[in-house]
Design a protein around this motif. Structure first.
Motif, PDB file in Angstrom:
ATOM      1  N   MET A  44       0.695  -1.243   0.155  1.00  0.00           N
ATOM      2  CA  MET A  44      -0.039   0.146  -0.034  1.00  0.00           C
ATOM      3  C   MET A  44       0.933   1.425   0.149  1.00  0.00           C
ATOM      4  SD  MET A  44      -2.939   0.976  -0.133  1.00  0.00           S
ATOM      5  CE  MET A  44      -4.270   2.089   0.399  1.00  0.00           C
ATOM      6  N   THR A  45       1.909   1.215   0.751  1.00  0.00           N
ATOM      7  CA  THR A  45       2.894   2.353   0.893  1.00  0.00           C
ATOM      8  C   THR A  45       3.533   2.653  -0.551  1.00  0.00           C
ATOM      9  OG1 THR A  45       4.578   1.179   1.761  1.00  0.00           O
ATOM     10  CG2 THR A  45       3.147   2.311   3.321  1.00  0.00           C
ATOM     11  N   GLU A  46       3.691   1.562  -1.158  1.00  0.00           N
ATOM     12  CA  GLU A  46       4.316   1.461  -2.710  1.00  0.00           C
ATOM     13  C   GLU A  46       3.437   2.602  -3.465  1.00  0.00           C
ATOM     14  OE1 GLU A  46       3.765  -1.517  -1.545  1.00  0.00           O
ATOM     15  OE2 GLU A  46       5.564  -1.955  -0.697  1.00  0.00           O
ATOM     16  N   LEU A  47       2.076   2.132  -3.505  1.00  0.00           N
ATOM     17  CA  LEU A  47       1.076   2.859  -4.349  1.00  0.00           C
ATOM     18  C   LEU A  47       1.033   4.415  -4.043  1.00  0.00           C
ATOM     19  CD1 LEU A  47      -1.197   2.836  -6.266  1.00  0.00           C
ATOM     20  CD2 LEU A  47      -2.591   2.437  -4.170  1.00  0.00           C
ATOM     21  N   LEU A  48       1.029   4.750  -2.839  1.00  0.00           N
ATOM     22  CA  LEU A  48       0.979   6.063  -2.298  1.00  0.00           C
ATOM     23  C   LEU A  48       2.460   6.743  -2.945  1.00  0.00           C
ATOM     24  CD1 LEU A  48      -0.392   6.028   1.482  1.00  0.00           C
ATOM     25  CD2 LEU A  48      -1.472   6.784  -0.777  1.00  0.00           C
ATOM     26  N   PHE A  49       3.405   6.000  -2.643  1.00  0.00           N
ATOM     27  CA  PHE A  49       4.751   6.563  -3.120  1.00  0.00           C
ATOM     28  C   PHE A  49       4.844   6.677  -4.829  1.00  0.00           C
ATOM     29  CE2 PHE A  49       9.053   6.073  -4.873  1.00  0.00           C
ATOM     30  CZ  PHE A  49       9.825   7.053  -4.333  1.00  0.00           C
ATOM     31  N   PHE A  50       4.243   5.930  -5.644  1.00  0.00           N
ATOM     32  CA  PHE A  50       4.309   6.040  -7.127  1.00  0.00           C
ATOM     33  C   PHE A  50       3.157   6.884  -7.613  1.00  0.00           C
ATOM     34  CE2 PHE A  50       7.051   2.361  -6.467  1.00  0.00           C
ATOM     35  CZ  PHE A  50       8.208   2.732  -7.191  1.00  0.00           C
ATOM     36  N   LEU A  51       1.902   7.004  -7.114  1.00  0.00           N
ATOM     37  CA  LEU A  51       0.848   7.579  -7.434  1.00  0.00           C
ATOM     38  C   LEU A  51       1.146   9.106  -7.742  1.00  0.00           C
ATOM     39  CD1 LEU A  51      -1.983   7.449  -8.292  1.00  0.00           C
ATOM     40  CD2 LEU A  51      -2.464   8.348  -5.835  1.00  0.00           C
ATOM     41  N   PRO A  52       1.831  10.187  -7.107  1.00  0.00           N
ATOM     42  CA  PRO A  52       2.154  11.286  -7.309  1.00  0.00           C
ATOM     43  C   PRO A  52       3.010  11.398  -8.656  1.00  0.00           C
ATOM     44  CG  PRO A  52       2.559  11.081  -5.075  1.00  0.00           C
ATOM     45  CD  PRO A  52       2.344   9.876  -5.624  1.00  0.00           C
ATOM     46  N   PHE A  53       3.979  10.215  -8.575  1.00  0.00           N
ATOM     47  CA  PHE A  53       5.018  10.213  -9.815  1.00  0.00           C
ATOM     48  C   PHE A  53       4.140   9.741 -11.064  1.00  0.00           C
ATOM     49  CE2 PHE A  53       7.800   7.755 -12.670  1.00  0.00           C
ATOM     50  CZ  PHE A  53       8.562   8.732 -12.995  1.00  0.00           C
ATOM     51  N   VAL A  54       3.268   9.104 -11.136  1.00  0.00           N
ATOM     52  CA  VAL A  54       2.437   8.640 -12.358  1.00  0.00           C
ATOM     53  C   VAL A  54       1.517   9.914 -12.640  1.00  0.00           C
ATOM     54  CG1 VAL A  54       0.549   7.245 -12.976  1.00  0.00           C
ATOM     55  CG2 VAL A  54       2.518   6.154 -11.758  1.00  0.00           C
ATOM     56  N   LEU A  55       1.002  10.635 -11.593  1.00  0.00           N
ATOM     57  CA  LEU A  55       0.153  11.609 -11.927  1.00  0.00           C
ATOM     58  C   LEU A  55       0.839  12.723 -12.777  1.00  0.00           C
ATOM     59  CD1 LEU A  55      -2.244  11.824  -9.016  1.00  0.00           C
ATOM     60  CD2 LEU A  55      -2.886  11.012 -11.130  1.00  0.00           C
ATOM     61  N   LEU A  56       2.086  12.987 -12.027  1.00  0.00           N
ATOM     62  CA  LEU A  56       3.035  14.193 -12.781  1.00  0.00           C
ATOM     63  C   LEU A  56       3.427  13.780 -14.246  1.00  0.00           C
ATOM     64  CD1 LEU A  56       4.784  16.552 -12.353  1.00  0.00           C
ATOM     65  CD2 LEU A  56       6.583  15.097 -11.619  1.00  0.00           C
ATOM     66  N   VAL A  57       3.783  12.411 -14.403  1.00  0.00           N
ATOM     67  CA  VAL A  57       3.961  12.021 -15.882  1.00  0.00           C
ATOM     68  C   VAL A  57       2.856  12.198 -16.675  1.00  0.00           C
ATOM     69  CG1 VAL A  57       4.871  10.071 -17.312  1.00  0.00           C
ATOM     70  CG2 VAL A  57       6.050  10.502 -15.248  1.00  0.00           C
ATOM     71  N   GLY A  58       1.737  11.913 -16.428  1.00  0.00           N
ATOM     72  CA  GLY A  58       0.620  11.926 -16.931  1.00  0.00           C
ATOM     73  C   GLY A  58       0.116  13.360 -17.490  1.00  0.00           C
ATOM     74  N   TRP A  59       0.330  14.197 -16.489  1.00  0.00           N
ATOM     75  CA  TRP A  59       0.240  15.610 -16.636  1.00  0.00           C
ATOM     76  C   TRP A  59       1.111  16.352 -17.538  1.00  0.00           C
ATOM     77  CZ3 TRP A  59       3.079  20.119 -14.798  1.00  0.00           C
ATOM     78  CH2 TRP A  59       2.424  21.163 -15.213  1.00  0.00           C
ATOM     79  N   LEU A  60       2.366  15.841 -17.509  1.00  0.00           N
ATOM     80  CA  LEU A  60       3.344  16.672 -18.559  1.00  0.00           C
ATOM     81  C   LEU A  60       3.135  15.756 -20.021  1.00  0.00           C
ATOM     82  CD1 LEU A  60       6.638  15.923 -16.520  1.00  0.00           C
ATOM     83  CD2 LEU A  60       5.495  18.031 -17.043  1.00  0.00           C
ATOM     84  N   VAL A  61       2.832  14.584 -20.093  1.00  0.00           N
ATOM     85  CA  VAL A  61       2.646  13.993 -21.353  1.00  0.00           C
ATOM     86  C   VAL A  61       1.224  14.890 -22.252  1.00  0.00           C
ATOM     87  CG1 VAL A  61       1.758  12.185 -22.595  1.00  0.00           C
ATOM     88  CG2 VAL A  61       3.535  11.891 -20.935  1.00  0.00           C
TER      89      VAL A  61
END
Length: 127
Positions: free
Chosen positions: A1-18
């Protein structure tokens, strides 16, 4: 669960940039300017990463890494689009669309993501 909380902001940032890049390219093309769309170009048996410069005449493909620009033939004609074969999907994104073109110099294959397919087809049809 903590992995999800760690990677979620990164995934959202990459999607926003793309998505921001797609919006900037669409706005530039709507204003009649030029835009560089990410496209894979098949040279021989190899797919090379680069950008297709849309809005410039003639159409030019620029590689990301080493190598020179490739000026696409002026008489390039779109034959069709298709999904990658299983063998091609190993090297390409399986969601990509392959645009098959013909010219006097021979066949040309371009792999494009579905979001960028419409501007690429429009540029190829305009020549």
């Amino acid at each position: 669960m903590t992995e999800l909380l760690f990677f979620l902001p990164f995934v959202l940032l990459v999607g926003w940039l793309v998505r921001g890049g797609q919006r900037r390219r669409a706005a530039a093309l709507a204003d009649g300017g030029t835009a560089a769309v990410p496209v894979l170009f098949r040279q021989g048996s190899r797919w090379r990463q680069g950008r297709l410069v849309i809005g410039a005449q003639p159409l030019v493909w620029r590689p990301f890494a080493r190598g020179g620009e490739v000026v696409l033939p002026a008489e390039l004609r779109v034959v069709g689009t298709r999904r990658p074969t299983v063998r091609e999907a190993v090297r390409l994104n399986p969601l990509a669309r392959i645009v098959a073109c013909e010219s006097a110099a021979g066949p040309v294959l371009l792999a494009v993501m579905p979001e960028e397919l419409e501007p690429v087809l429009g540029a190829l049809e305009r020549g």
